[in-house]
Design a protein around this motif. Structure first.
Motif, PDB file in Angstrom:
ATOM      1  N   PHE A 125       0.814  -1.214   0.000  1.00 31.16           N
ATOM      2  CA  PHE A 125       0.000   0.000   0.000  1.00 31.16           C
ATOM      3  C   PHE A 125       0.852   1.271   0.000  1.00 31.16           C
ATOM      4  O   PHE A 125       0.300   2.380  -0.044  1.00 31.16           O
ATOM      5  CB  PHE A 125      -0.925   0.009   1.219  1.00 31.16           C
ATOM      6  N   GLY A 126       2.163   1.145   0.077  1.00 31.41           N
ATOM      7  CA  GLY A 126       3.020   2.314   0.197  1.00 31.41           C
ATOM      8  C   GLY A 126       2.849   3.307  -0.925  1.00 31.41           C
ATOM      9  O   GLY A 126       2.749   4.525  -0.705  1.00 31.41           O
ATOM     10  N   GLU A 127       2.824   2.815  -2.166  1.00 33.62           N
ATOM     11  CA  GLU A 127       2.692   3.705  -3.327  1.00 33.62           C
ATOM     12  C   GLU A 127       1.365   4.450  -3.287  1.00 33.62           C
ATOM     13  O   GLU A 127       1.312   5.664  -3.573  1.00 33.62           O
ATOM     14  CB  GLU A 127       2.804   2.894  -4.614  1.00 33.62           C
ATOM     15  N   LEU A 128       0.279   3.761  -2.926  1.00 33.61           N
ATOM     16  CA  LEU A 128      -1.036   4.399  -2.851  1.00 33.61           C
ATOM     17  C   LEU A 128      -1.049   5.490  -1.789  1.00 33.61           C
ATOM     18  O   LEU A 128      -1.535   6.605  -2.023  1.00 33.61           O
ATOM     19  CB  LEU A 128      -2.106   3.355  -2.549  1.00 33.61           C
ATOM     20  N   VAL A 129      -0.499   5.186  -0.616  1.00 33.52           N
ATOM     21  CA  VAL A 129      -0.475   6.172   0.466  1.00 33.52           C
ATOM     22  C   VAL A 129       0.347   7.384   0.061  1.00 33.52           C
ATOM     23  O   VAL A 129      -0.035   8.540   0.329  1.00 33.52           O
ATOM     24  CB  VAL A 129       0.067   5.538   1.765  1.00 33.52           C
ATOM     25  N   ASP A 130       1.482   7.157  -0.594  1.00 29.71           N
ATOM     26  CA  ASP A 130       2.310   8.280  -1.062  1.00 29.71           C
ATOM     27  C   ASP A 130       1.527   9.157  -2.026  1.00 29.71           C
ATOM     28  O   ASP A 130       1.595  10.399  -1.964  1.00 29.71           O
ATOM     29  CB  ASP A 130       3.574   7.765  -1.733  1.00 29.71           C
ATOM     30  N   ARG A 131       0.787   8.528  -2.918  1.00 32.04           N
ATOM     31  CA  ARG A 131       0.029   9.298  -3.910  1.00 32.04           C
ATOM     32  C   ARG A 131      -1.067  10.125  -3.254  1.00 32.04           C
ATOM     33  O   ARG A 131      -1.238  11.309  -3.560  1.00 32.04           O
ATOM     34  CB  ARG A 131      -0.587   8.348  -4.954  1.00 32.04           C
ATOM     35  N   VAL A 132      -1.812   9.508  -2.332  1.00 34.33           N
ATOM     36  CA  VAL A 132      -2.879  10.228  -1.639  1.00 34.33           C
ATOM     37  C   VAL A 132      -2.294  11.367  -0.803  1.00 34.33           C
ATOM     38  O   VAL A 132      -2.874  12.459  -0.715  1.00 34.33           O
ATOM     39  CB  VAL A 132      -3.694   9.258  -0.762  1.00 34.33           C
ATOM     40  N   GLY A 133      -1.125  11.139  -0.211  1.00 33.94           N
ATOM     41  CA  GLY A 133      -0.465  12.188   0.550  1.00 33.94           C
ATOM     42  C   GLY A 133      -0.030  13.352  -0.317  1.00 33.94           C
ATOM     43  O   GLY A 133      -0.180  14.528   0.059  1.00 33.94           O
ATOM     44  N   ARG A 134       0.500  13.051  -1.501  1.00 30.21           N
ATOM     45  CA  ARG A 134       0.899  14.125  -2.425  1.00 30.21           C
ATOM     46  C   ARG A 134      -0.319  14.922  -2.872  1.00 30.21           C
ATOM     47  O   ARG A 134      -0.258  16.157  -2.966  1.00 30.21           O
ATOM     48  CB  ARG A 134       1.625  13.535  -3.640  1.00 30.21           C
ATOM     49  N   GLU A 135      -1.410  14.232  -3.141  1.00 32.17           N
ATOM     50  CA  GLU A 135      -2.628  14.925  -3.541  1.00 32.17           C
ATOM     51  C   GLU A 135      -3.131  15.830  -2.427  1.00 32.17           C
ATOM     52  O   GLU A 135      -3.652  16.926  -2.692  1.00 32.17           O
ATOM     53  CB  GLU A 135      -3.702  13.911  -3.931  1.00 32.17           C
ATOM     54  N   ALA A 136      -2.989  15.387  -1.173  1.00 32.01           N
ATOM     55  CA  ALA A 136      -3.398  16.229  -0.043  1.00 32.01           C
ATOM     56  C   ALA A 136      -2.548  17.495   0.011  1.00 32.01           C
ATOM     57  O   ALA A 136      -3.055  18.592   0.280  1.00 32.01           O
ATOM     58  CB  ALA A 136      -3.287  15.448   1.260  1.00 32.01           C
ATOM     59  N   ASP A 137      -1.264  17.361  -0.252  1.00 31.80           N
ATOM     60  CA  ASP A 137      -0.375  18.532  -0.263  1.00 31.80           C
ATOM     61  C   ASP A 137      -0.739  19.493  -1.393  1.00 31.80           C
ATOM     62  O   ASP A 137      -0.687  20.721  -1.227  1.00 31.80           O
ATOM     63  CB  ASP A 137       1.080  18.099  -0.409  1.00 31.80           C
TER      64      ASP A 137
END
Length: 373
Positions: A13-25
Motif C-alpha cells: 500500500f506504500g505507493e497508494l499512500v504516497d500518492r494520496v499524501g501528495r494529492e493532499a499537499d
C-alpha cells in the motif's frame, strides 16, 4: 489523540499512500484523507494524511461527517430488532409508529423502506439540511411519490426520508433514543469504540470529542468552501438518522469486519441468514431517479457495488455504502474477507468523484491486496 506511530502501512500500500499524501499537499482533490483496510483479523492499512480545516494534522482518530456512508449502521440496528422478533420486515409503518397512521406512508413496510421502494425519495438532503429540524417531518409527510409509483417494485434511493422514518421506528420499538440503541446494539456490539463512531452527538459528547471534528470542503464551487456547520454543535447534535453520524474509517472497517464475522455465523449482532438477505441485491438493476443511473440495493446496503462506481474488482458478493459527493465509502468483500474504508475531506462533482476517483482508488486497493496474497 493517536500518535502517528500507530499508523499501519503494509508494503503493497506504500505507493497508494504516497500518492494520496501528495494529492493532499496539492489540495486539488482533497487536503486530507483516511484509509483503512482489514483482511480477516489483520489490519493491513490504517493511515491518515494531510491537514484539517484548522490546518492541524489529520489523524486516524480525526472525526468526520460520514453522511450516507454510515447509513448501514442504522439499517443493521433495524435488522437487529427483526432478529429479536420485536419487528418484522412486513410490518407497516403506520402499525409501528402511531404518528404515521393516516398518512400516505402508513401502509409502507419496513422492507420497502430499507430497500428504497417505499416512495419516500422525493425529499432530498439539500432540502432536509436547509429546513429547520422541526419542519422536516411535516415536509416529508407532504412529499408523496409520483402517481404511477409502484410500491415494492419501483425503486429510488431515499437519501433522507427512509432513514428519518427508520429512526422513528427504532425509537418506537426500543423505547429510547435511536442513537443510544444504535450505539449500544451495533457499534458496541461489534466492539467499536463509540468515540470512533458517534451515531449522534449530545452536549456532553460534543464537549468531549468535538475538537476532533474536521469539516469537509465543498470543491464543486469556484473556490474551496469549508462546511463549518459540521464542526458546530447545532449540526452535530441534531436528530438526523439519515446523515448525522461522525466517525473514522477504522470504525467503519470494524463495522464491516463484524458483518463479515456474522455472515460466517458469529451472530455478534445479526444471524447469518438475515444478514445475507440484507446484503444481496433485492431487485434487478433499474434506473434510479435520485442517483440518475441504474443502481441496485439490498436492505440498507448498496449492492451490487458495480452499479455504484466501485469498478469491477469487488466480487459479486461485495456490499457497502458511499457518502455525499464521493467523500467516503466503506465496504466488505466476503470472497476476500476484506473490509475497506476510505474518506476524503472534500466533496467533488460526481464525474470526478465517482467514475474517475472511486473506480481507480478501489482498483489500486485491490491490486495491493493481490500483492499481499
Amino acid at each position: 489523540m493517536e500518535d502517528i506511530a500507530t499508523q499501519v502501512v503494509s508494503e503493497p500500500f506504500g505507493e497508494l499512500v504516497d500518492r494520496v499524501g501528495r494529492e493532499a499537499d496539492e489540495g486539488f482533490f482533497h487536503t486530507a484523507a483516511q484509509l483503512c483496510v482489514r483482511v480477516g483479523d489483520d489490519t493491513v492499512l490504517d493511515v491518515a494524511v494531510g491537514r484539517t480545516h484548522l490546518h492541524e494534522p489529520f489523524r486516524t482518530d480525526t472525526l468526520s461527517a460520514l453522511y450516507c456512508t454510515a447509513k448501514p449502521v442504522v439499517a443493521v440496528a433495524v435488522l437487529a430488532l427483526v432478529a429479536d422478533d420485536e419487528l418484522s420486515l412486513e410490518d407497516q409503518l403506520g402499525h409501528v409508529v402511531p404518528a404515521l397512521a393516516g398518512t400516505w406512508m402508513a401502509e409502507r413496510t419496513i422492507e420497502q423502506v430499507l430497500g428504497h421502494t417505499a416512495g419516500v425519495h422525493t425529499m432530498n438532503t439539500v432540502l432536509a439540511r436547509i429546513l429547520p429540524e422541526s419542519f422536516r417531518e411535516g415536509f416529508l409527510h407532504a412529499m408523496e411519490p409520483p402517481p404511477a409509483w409502484r410500491f415494492g417494485i419501483d425503486r429510488s434511493y431515499a437519501e433522507f426520508g427512509g432513514w428519518f422514518l427508520l429512526g422513528q421506528v427504532i425509537e418506537e420499538i426500543a423505547e429510547r433514543p435511536y442513537a443510544e440503541f444504535v450505539s449500544e446494539r451495533v457499534v458496541e456490539g461489534y466492539g467499536i469504540d463509540p468515540a470512533q463512531l458517534v451515531v449522534r452527538f449530545d452536549a456532553h459528547t460534543f464537549d468531549t470529542f468535538g475538537d476532533r471534528i474536521s469539516a469537509t470542503y465543498d470543491l464543486t464551487l469556484h473556490q474551496p468552501v469549508p462546511l463549518l456547520a459540521e464542526a458546530g454543535p447545532e449540526t452535530a447534535c441534531e436528530w438526523n438518522p439519515a446523515f448525522g453520524s461522525y466517525g473514522t474509517m477504522k470504525a467503519m472497517v470494524g463495522f464491516y469486519s463484524g458483518l463479515l464475522e456474522d455472515l460466517a455465523g458469529a451472530e455478534r449482532v445479526l444471524p447469518a441468514g438475515l444478514l445475507a438477505e440484507a446484503v444481496r441485491p433485492r431487485l434487478p438493476l433499474t434506473f434510479d431517479t435520485t442517483l440518475d443511473r441504474e443502481a441496485g440495493f439490498g436492505l440498507g446496503f448498496m449492492a451490487p457495488l458495480s452499479s455504484h462506481y466501485f469498478g469491477e474488482r469487488p466480487s459479486d458478493s461485495a456490499f457497502g455504502h458511499a457518502g455525499q459527493g464521493g467523500t467516503s465509502f466503506a465496504m466488505a468483500d466476503p470472497e476476500r474477507q476484506a473490509a475497506i474504508g476510505v474518506l476524503f475531506n472534500s466533496g467533488l462533482d460526481a464525474d470526478t468523484a465517482l467514475s474517475f476517483r472511486r473506480v481507480n482508488l478501489v482498483d489500486a486497493i485491490y491490486r495491493a491486496l493481490d500483492e499481499l496474497g
